[in-house]
Motif scaffolding. Structure first.
Motif, PDB file in Angstrom:
ATOM      1  N   MET A  53      43.279  -0.514 -10.053  1.00  0.00           N
ATOM      2  CA  MET A  53      43.229  -1.937  -9.707  1.00  0.00           C
ATOM      3  C   MET A  53      42.129  -2.608 -10.522  1.00  0.00           C
ATOM      4  SD  MET A  53      42.448  -3.717  -5.995  1.00  0.00           S
ATOM      5  CE  MET A  53      43.834  -2.897  -5.217  1.00  0.00           C
ATOM      6  N   ASN A  54      42.507  -3.716 -11.216  1.00  0.00           N
ATOM      7  CA  ASN A  54      41.494  -4.399 -12.016  1.00  0.00           C
ATOM      8  C   ASN A  54      40.602  -5.271 -11.142  1.00  0.00           C
ATOM      9  OD1 ASN A  54      42.748  -6.995 -11.624  1.00  0.00           O
ATOM     10  ND2 ASN A  54      44.221  -6.485 -13.249  1.00  0.00           N
ATOM     11  N   GLU A  55      39.576  -5.848 -11.769  1.00  0.00           N
ATOM     12  CA  GLU A  55      38.567  -6.604 -11.006  1.00  0.00           C
ATOM     13  C   GLU A  55      39.168  -7.829 -10.321  1.00  0.00           C
ATOM     14  OE1 GLU A  55      34.303  -8.893 -11.877  1.00  0.00           O
ATOM     15  OE2 GLU A  55      35.046  -7.359 -13.263  1.00  0.00           O
ATOM     16  N   LYS A  56      40.078  -8.524 -10.981  1.00  0.00           N
ATOM     17  CA  LYS A  56      40.705  -9.714 -10.397  1.00  0.00           C
ATOM     18  C   LYS A  56      41.541  -9.338  -9.173  1.00  0.00           C
ATOM     19  CE  LYS A  56      43.797 -13.578 -11.431  1.00  0.00           C
ATOM     20  NZ  LYS A  56      44.652 -14.227 -12.463  1.00  0.00           N
ATOM     21  N   GLU A  57      42.356  -8.286  -9.303  1.00  0.00           N
ATOM     22  CA  GLU A  57      43.177  -7.842  -8.173  1.00  0.00           C
ATOM     23  C   GLU A  57      42.311  -7.416  -6.996  1.00  0.00           C
ATOM     24  OE1 GLU A  57      45.291  -4.800 -10.183  1.00  0.00           O
ATOM     25  OE2 GLU A  57      47.072  -6.038 -10.575  1.00  0.00           O
ATOM     26  N   GLN A  58      41.216  -6.718  -7.289  1.00  0.00           N
ATOM     27  CA  GLN A  58      40.317  -6.270  -6.231  1.00  0.00           C
ATOM     28  C   GLN A  58      39.681  -7.448  -5.510  1.00  0.00           C
ATOM     29  OE1 GLN A  58      37.107  -3.702  -7.499  1.00  0.00           O
ATOM     30  NE2 GLN A  58      36.999  -2.722  -5.503  1.00  0.00           N
ATOM     31  N   SER A  59      39.317  -8.480  -6.258  1.00  0.00           N
ATOM     32  CA  SER A  59      38.703  -9.669  -5.664  1.00  0.00           C
ATOM     33  C   SER A  59      39.690 -10.382  -4.747  1.00  0.00           C
ATOM     34  CB  SER A  59      38.236 -10.620  -6.770  1.00  0.00           C
ATOM     35  OG  SER A  59      37.741 -11.819  -6.212  1.00  0.00           O
ATOM     36  N   ILE A  60      40.939 -10.523  -5.182  1.00  0.00           N
ATOM     37  CA  ILE A  60      41.963 -11.179  -4.356  1.00  0.00           C
ATOM     38  C   ILE A  60      42.202 -10.377  -3.084  1.00  0.00           C
ATOM     39  CG2 ILE A  60      44.412 -11.782  -4.246  1.00  0.00           C
ATOM     40  CD1 ILE A  60      44.235 -12.452  -7.244  1.00  0.00           C
ATOM     41  N   LEU A  61      42.284  -9.056  -3.223  1.00  0.00           N
ATOM     42  CA  LEU A  61      42.514  -8.198  -2.058  1.00  0.00           C
ATOM     43  C   LEU A  61      41.351  -8.296  -1.069  1.00  0.00           C
ATOM     44  CD1 LEU A  61      44.271  -6.112  -0.632  1.00  0.00           C
ATOM     45  CD2 LEU A  61      43.136  -4.332  -1.981  1.00  0.00           C
ATOM     46  N   GLN A  62      40.133  -8.336  -1.576  1.00  0.00           N
ATOM     47  CA  GLN A  62      38.964  -8.432  -0.699  1.00  0.00           C
ATOM     48  C   GLN A  62      38.941  -9.754   0.047  1.00  0.00           C
ATOM     49  OE1 GLN A  62      35.763  -7.678  -3.455  1.00  0.00           O
ATOM     50  NE2 GLN A  62      35.836  -5.457  -3.146  1.00  0.00           N
ATOM     51  N   ARG A  63      39.277 -10.846  -0.631  1.00  0.00           N
ATOM     52  CA  ARG A  63      39.309 -12.148   0.040  1.00  0.00           C
ATOM     53  C   ARG A  63      40.431 -12.210   1.072  1.00  0.00           C
ATOM     54  NH1 ARG A  63      39.705 -16.380  -4.602  1.00  0.00           N
ATOM     55  NH2 ARG A  63      40.238 -14.569  -5.862  1.00  0.00           N
ATOM     56  N   ALA A  64      41.571 -11.593   0.749  1.00  0.00           N
ATOM     57  CA  ALA A  64      42.682 -11.551   1.710  1.00  0.00           C
ATOM     58  C   ALA A  64      42.274 -10.756   2.952  1.00  0.00           C
ATOM     59  CB  ALA A  64      43.914 -10.935   1.060  1.00  0.00           C
ATOM     60  N   LEU A  65      41.622  -9.636   2.739  1.00  0.00           N
ATOM     61  CA  LEU A  65      41.177  -8.811   3.856  1.00  0.00           C
ATOM     62  C   LEU A  65      40.164  -9.553   4.716  1.00  0.00           C
ATOM     63  CD1 LEU A  65      41.257  -6.102   5.293  1.00  0.00           C
ATOM     64  CD2 LEU A  65      39.495  -5.259   3.729  1.00  0.00           C
TER      65      LEU A  65
END
Length: 272
Positions: free
Chosen positions: A1-13
């Protein structure tokens, strides 16, 4: 998972967790207790969804999947049986309500749930309970429905349905159970749509408008509740034809349904 995907997932969580944490803090569940629940959930999901077909899932594999130590995985696996999970199967009281809303014997000429005499061979609350509650007694069912505020006595011999569905009004723990099942159902469908791109999508929609006045919010709240009730009652009638014997617990087949939920948030001004 790249940094952008990880950031989106963290905000969703974070968005998903905040309403949950409101409930936990209100009920004095500490971070340590929540962290233990999360560990257990990680282990459960690893076994349920990430096993390799034809191979036994080992403690070491679960440790690799979760990031927990093997010792922790062993402990949590052994502890799993100590806590009884919430069931997604409708309880007997809920089956009685579904039957009351769909079975012609208990409806009036406008297909609304009738007030029922408590006793009688047909068209009575006793007949309803006998048909839809399995081996649970009449007294136990009526006491439970009265306790959680779904039915009320008209007089000594008749009862009526207070709400057009299984909506507990007075039992906080039952409200939490229903909330948990509804939330899990919504997330399961949303995640199915997110990760199972090669399978047909499950229906998942919502409608929102911004900058609605307080007065119009109240109008929409009432209107949407009426329309949602109409749809759910119609779907209850439709599904009832495929579920003729409500006293049978076969443990097979599929659990299906549709959830509708109201949305209201105060809009926040953009911060500089």
């Amino acid at each position: 998972m790249n940094e952008k995907e990880q950031s989106i997932l963290q905000r969703a969580l974070s968005m998903i967790l905040k309403p949950v944490l409101r409930l936990l803090i209100k009920n004095e569940v500490s971070y340590a207790e929540f962290a233990e629940m999360v560990k257990q959930a990680y282990v459960d999901v690893s076994y349920e969804h990430f096993s390799i077909k034809g191979r036994k899932t080992t403690f070491s594999r679960v440790a690799v999947l979760t990031g927990l130590s093997r010792k922790e995985v062993v402990r949590l696996t052994k502890d799993e049986g100590k806590t009884k999970p919430l069931t997604a199967t409708p309880n007997r009281a809920q089956r009685v309500i579904n039957g009351w809303l769909s079975d012609a014997e208990f409806l009036d000429e406008n297909s609304n749930a009738r007030a029922l005499p408590i006793h009688g061979d047909t068209g009575s609350f006793a007949a309803l309970v006998a048909r839809y509650s399995g081996d649970i007694t009449l007294g136990a069912v009526i006491d439970e429905l009265l306790r959680i505020g779904i039915v009320q006595r008209i007089d000594k011999t008749h009862v009526e349905l207070v709400s057009t569905g299984y909506v507990p009004k007075t039992d906080e723990l039952e409200k939490i159970r229903v909330m948990a099942l509804c939330t899990a159902d919504l997330l399961n469908s949303a995640i199915h749509n997110s990760i199972n791109t090669d399978e047909p999508a499950r229906y998942q929609r919502q409608l929102t408008y911004e900058n609605i006045s307080t007065e119009d919010v109240e109008k929409f709240k009432q209107y949407s509740e009426e329309k949602a009730n109409e749809l759910l009652l119609h779907l209850n009638d439709y599904l009832a034809q495929f579920y003729p014997d409500s006293t049978t617990d076969s443990g097979s087949g599929h659990r299906v349904g549709l959830g509708i939920y109201y949305i209201e948030n105060e809009q926040q001004s953009e911060k500089n």
